[in-house]
Motif scaffolding. Sequence first.
Motif, PDB file in Angstrom:
ATOM      1  N   VAL A  88      24.144  64.513  29.186  1.00 54.81           N
ATOM      2  CA  VAL A  88      23.684  63.352  29.725  1.00 54.81           C
ATOM      3  C   VAL A  88      24.009  62.008  29.047  1.00 54.81           C
ATOM      4  O   VAL A  88      24.260  61.115  29.590  1.00 54.81           O
ATOM      5  N   LEU A  89      23.806  62.105  27.661  1.00 55.81           N
ATOM      6  CA  LEU A  89      24.417  61.112  26.870  1.00 55.81           C
ATOM      7  C   LEU A  89      25.828  60.585  27.165  1.00 55.81           C
ATOM      8  O   LEU A  89      26.208  59.466  27.233  1.00 55.81           O
ATOM      9  N   GLU A  90      26.657  61.571  27.289  1.00 54.62           N
ATOM     10  CA  GLU A  90      27.844  61.290  27.669  1.00 54.62           C
ATOM     11  C   GLU A  90      28.019  60.671  28.977  1.00 54.62           C
ATOM     12  O   GLU A  90      28.796  59.614  29.146  1.00 54.62           O
ATOM     13  N   LEU A  91      27.229  60.983  30.035  1.00 57.06           N
ATOM     14  CA  LEU A  91      27.199  60.269  31.063  1.00 57.06           C
ATOM     15  C   LEU A  91      26.819  58.939  31.019  1.00 57.06           C
ATOM     16  O   LEU A  91      27.086  58.032  31.949  1.00 57.06           O
ATOM     17  N   VAL A  92      26.089  58.699  30.213  1.00 55.87           N
ATOM     18  CA  VAL A  92      25.374  57.070  29.897  1.00 55.87           C
ATOM     19  C   VAL A  92      26.666  56.347  29.437  1.00 55.87           C
ATOM     20  O   VAL A  92      26.862  55.187  30.217  1.00 55.87           O
ATOM     21  N   VAL A  93      27.722  57.112  28.767  1.00 56.67           N
ATOM     22  CA  VAL A  93      28.961  56.120  28.679  1.00 56.67           C
ATOM     23  C   VAL A  93      29.955  56.251  29.562  1.00 56.67           C
ATOM     24  O   VAL A  93      30.505  55.468  30.188  1.00 56.67           O
ATOM     25  N   ALA A  94      29.994  57.606  30.196  1.00 60.25           N
ATOM     26  CA  ALA A  94      31.170  57.784  30.994  1.00 60.25           C
ATOM     27  C   ALA A  94      30.979  57.166  32.483  1.00 60.25           C
ATOM     28  O   ALA A  94      31.711  56.835  33.181  1.00 60.25           O
ATOM     29  N   GLY A  95      29.480  57.051  32.929  1.00 58.44           N
ATOM     30  CA  GLY A  95      29.117  56.881  34.191  1.00 58.44           C
ATOM     31  C   GLY A  95      29.385  55.164  34.316  1.00 58.44           C
ATOM     32  O   GLY A  95      30.156  54.648  35.202  1.00 58.44           O
ATOM     33  N   TYR A  96      29.373  54.657  33.158  1.00 58.81           N
ATOM     34  CA  TYR A  96      29.836  53.100  33.173  1.00 58.81           C
ATOM     35  C   TYR A  96      31.366  52.915  33.376  1.00 58.81           C
ATOM     36  O   TYR A  96      31.777  52.168  34.222  1.00 58.81           O
ATOM     37  N   GLY A  97      31.871  53.627  32.500  1.00 60.32           N
ATOM     38  CA  GLY A  97      33.458  53.608  32.407  1.00 60.32           C
ATOM     39  C   GLY A  97      34.130  53.798  33.720  1.00 60.32           C
ATOM     40  O   GLY A  97      35.046  53.424  33.862  1.00 60.32           O
ATOM     41  N   LEU A  98      33.740  55.102  34.153  1.00 54.58           N
ATOM     42  CA  LEU A  98      34.152  55.709  35.509  1.00 54.58           C
ATOM     43  C   LEU A  98      34.122  54.688  36.521  1.00 54.58           C
ATOM     44  O   LEU A  98      35.319  54.313  37.241  1.00 54.58           O
ATOM     45  N   SER A  99      32.726  54.160  36.871  1.00 56.47           N
ATOM     46  CA  SER A  99      32.893  53.113  38.032  1.00 56.47           C
ATOM     47  C   SER A  99      33.387  51.776  37.767  1.00 56.47           C
ATOM     48  O   SER A  99      34.007  51.090  38.782  1.00 56.47           O
ATOM     49  N   TYR A 100      33.361  51.498  36.501  1.00 58.85           N
ATOM     50  CA  TYR A 100      34.215  50.159  36.103  1.00 58.85           C
ATOM     51  C   TYR A 100      35.710  50.447  36.513  1.00 58.85           C
ATOM     52  O   TYR A 100      36.350  49.711  36.966  1.00 58.85           O
ATOM     53  N   ALA A 101      36.236  51.527  36.098  1.00 60.56           N
ATOM     54  CA  ALA A 101      37.567  51.728  35.993  1.00 60.56           C
ATOM     55  C   ALA A 101      37.997  52.011  37.354  1.00 60.56           C
ATOM     56  O   ALA A 101      39.168  51.502  37.825  1.00 60.56           O
ATOM     57  N   VAL A 102      37.236  52.777  37.957  1.00 61.16           N
ATOM     58  CA  VAL A 102      37.753  53.223  39.510  1.00 61.16           C
ATOM     59  C   VAL A 102      37.658  52.029  40.372  1.00 61.16           C
ATOM     60  O   VAL A 102      38.355  51.845  41.579  1.00 61.16           O
ATOM     61  N   GLY A 443      47.208  42.113  40.778  1.00 59.34           N
ATOM     62  CA  GLY A 443      47.895  42.034  39.493  1.00 59.34           C
ATOM     63  C   GLY A 443      47.135  42.367  38.450  1.00 59.34           C
ATOM     64  O   GLY A 443      47.351  43.272  37.507  1.00 59.34           O
ATOM     65  N   SER A 444      45.960  41.476  38.365  1.00 58.47           N
ATOM     66  CA  SER A 444      45.150  41.598  37.105  1.00 58.47           C
ATOM     67  C   SER A 444      44.082  42.912  37.395  1.00 58.47           C
ATOM     68  O   SER A 444      43.905  43.416  36.316  1.00 58.47           O
ATOM     69  N   GLY A 445      43.763  43.343  38.619  1.00 63.47           N
ATOM     70  CA  GLY A 445      42.997  44.532  38.756  1.00 63.47           C
ATOM     71  C   GLY A 445      43.868  45.612  38.119  1.00 63.47           C
ATOM     72  O   GLY A 445      43.297  46.834  37.655  1.00 63.47           O
ATOM     73  N   VAL A 446      45.055  45.676  38.471  1.00 66.21           N
ATOM     74  CA  VAL A 446      45.891  46.882  38.194  1.00 66.21           C
ATOM     75  C   VAL A 446      45.896  46.801  36.735  1.00 66.21           C
ATOM     76  O   VAL A 446      45.823  47.962  35.968  1.00 66.21           O
ATOM     77  N   MET A 447      46.082  45.737  36.077  1.00 70.47           N
ATOM     78  CA  MET A 447      46.403  45.637  34.627  1.00 70.47           C
ATOM     79  C   MET A 447      44.990  46.072  33.729  1.00 70.47           C
ATOM     80  O   MET A 447      45.150  46.859  33.000  1.00 70.47           O
ATOM     81  N   VAL A 448      44.090  45.571  34.396  1.00 65.22           N
ATOM     82  CA  VAL A 448      42.654  45.773  33.719  1.00 65.22           C
ATOM     83  C   VAL A 448      42.335  47.171  33.756  1.00 65.22           C
ATOM     84  O   VAL A 448      41.634  47.913  32.927  1.00 65.22           O
ATOM     85  N   THR A 449      42.704  47.790  34.908  1.00 62.41           N
ATOM     86  CA  THR A 449      42.440  49.275  35.254  1.00 62.41           C
ATOM     87  C   THR A 449      43.173  50.081  34.384  1.00 62.41           C
ATOM     88  O   THR A 449      42.705  51.138  33.847  1.00 62.41           O
ATOM     89  N   THR A 450      44.441  49.672  34.064  1.00 56.93           N
ATOM     90  CA  THR A 450      45.193  50.578  33.267  1.00 56.93           C
ATOM     91  C   THR A 450      44.569  50.415  31.654  1.00 56.93           C
ATOM     92  O   THR A 450      44.535  51.437  31.192  1.00 56.93           O
ATOM     93  N   GLN A 451      44.055  49.004  31.287  1.00 56.90           N
ATOM     94  CA  GLN A 451      43.519  48.991  29.888  1.00 56.90           C
ATOM     95  C   GLN A 451      42.440  49.873  29.813  1.00 56.90           C
ATOM     96  O   GLN A 451      42.182  50.403  28.982  1.00 56.90           O
ATOM     97  N   GLN A 452      41.718  49.703  30.947  1.00 56.24           N
ATOM     98  CA  GLN A 452      40.029  50.293  30.793  1.00 56.24           C
ATOM     99  C   GLN A 452      40.310  51.849  30.786  1.00 56.24           C
ATOM    100  O   GLN A 452      39.531  52.703  30.135  1.00 56.24           O
TER     101      GLN A 452
END
Length: 507
Positions: A88-102, A443-452
């Motif tokens: 669940v702790l991993e999901l606290v980190v991954a949940g944010y990162g996944l929805s953010y990147a997607v 363009g910026s969305g593609v770049m930041v998605t790649t970075q994230q």
Amino acid sequence: MTKASTPAVSGTAGPAITTEAAGAPAAPGGSGAPGAGDGAVVHHHGSVLGPLGLFTVLLGAALPLIDFFIVNVALPTIEHDLDASPAVLELVVAGYGLSYAVLLVLGGRLGDMFGRRRLFIAGMAAFGLTSLACGLAPDAWSLVGARVAQGAASALMLPQVLATIHSSTTGHRRARALSMYGATAGLSMVAGQILGGVLVAADIGGSGWRAIFLVNVPVALVGLFLAVRSVPETRSQAPAPIDVPGTALLAASLTSLLLPLTEGRASGWPAWTWVSLAAFPFLAYALYQVERRADRAGRTPLVPPSLFQLVPLRRGLVLIVPFSIGFGGFMFVFTVALQQGLGMGAVAAGVALVPLAVGFFAASLSGPRLVLRLGSRVVALGGVLQALGLALLAYQVWRDWPSLGTLALLPGTALAGLGQGLQLPVLFRIVLSDVPAERAGVGSGVMVTTQQSMLALGVATLGSLFLTLSGTGSPHMGHALAVTLLTQLGLVALTALLALRLPRQMA
């Protein structure tokens, strides 16, 4: 290189509208397919991004990146207070990162459609509300849900930053703004862990870990006030509809890659993680085919394949991949090693990263002047400095572990920060250099998605390497850290070598 036309400047502070239809670059590739958000770019509320507006959008860039890293140092107290399992702790980190990147590319498209200022304000408001929900979460699963929502809010806000800079600045002002964005991005990723340690240790009003989220609320309120007053509105005059198949396939492909890599270790690598990873290449290929078909048919895909025919964008993204994998992995591994291996507290581990932050900031500010003299060779120079810093850190860890002190880490971290600060802002500038203003959001969305995505991939891959080598005790962590640093050094060398293929002259 082809440059976007200079935005016309409205002569009033009111709702006067100007356009830059004349001279707007055509969609690349010569296929005749319209690009994302093709058409004139509409400006009102003043079409030039002033100093206060730049500060405001950079604040909006800092918040999502800080919150990606700030939670790392608070996980032990969250585990204790909410009785959360490692998965669940991993999901606290991954949940944010996944929805953010997607959702980042979709956030960029929505800004092109409905106005970047409007989406920036909506994202800032949503970020403040979801941060409040995180800070008040009564249990671990509520926190996971709030973090997923917080990541979605970040995905609405962050793409508008680069798109606004790209659409409302030109020439030297744009280069300087992009350098400041790069400095902000790098410092935010370092400052997140430093600030998290300070807030958890301070335990303001008995808030403990909750302070790392609640502190965002007043900051978001200030950001909203400034955005209404200072951020210009830009958007496409001919907005394209949402690409539902592309959005669904992008979400599925990124989730199939990032979720098992971030959650697999804590869950013991069950069968679903391997099935998900095996599905990734097929989903990615399906995304490419669907988007290419839409592009050729004259529709506007979420990620237009024709956008990748822009050589600077393509080459810049290739460089961002190894850079971000190494950076994300370094920030995670270095903090874990200092806290668990050397027994440092959260604040002390954060202080050890201060030289890296100072070096990054100094190099980011001097980058534009160096670019005038060296062009894109600045990226290779930054790679050399970063490699020297990592090699020095690996040598010190191998020689002195476990009696390694903060002062002994200073030269290596400072050199690494200098190198990273020379590279990241210039890479951002390269990626966006030929992107037309009307496609700035995509363009910026593609770049930041790649970075994230690559930051998360770095945490998962280099983090797993480190934790596997370190085993169960701190005596092995020195060896594990040295090997991981040398692995990152290989990624840095790859970045520097690829940088030599870039055209020396920059727009």
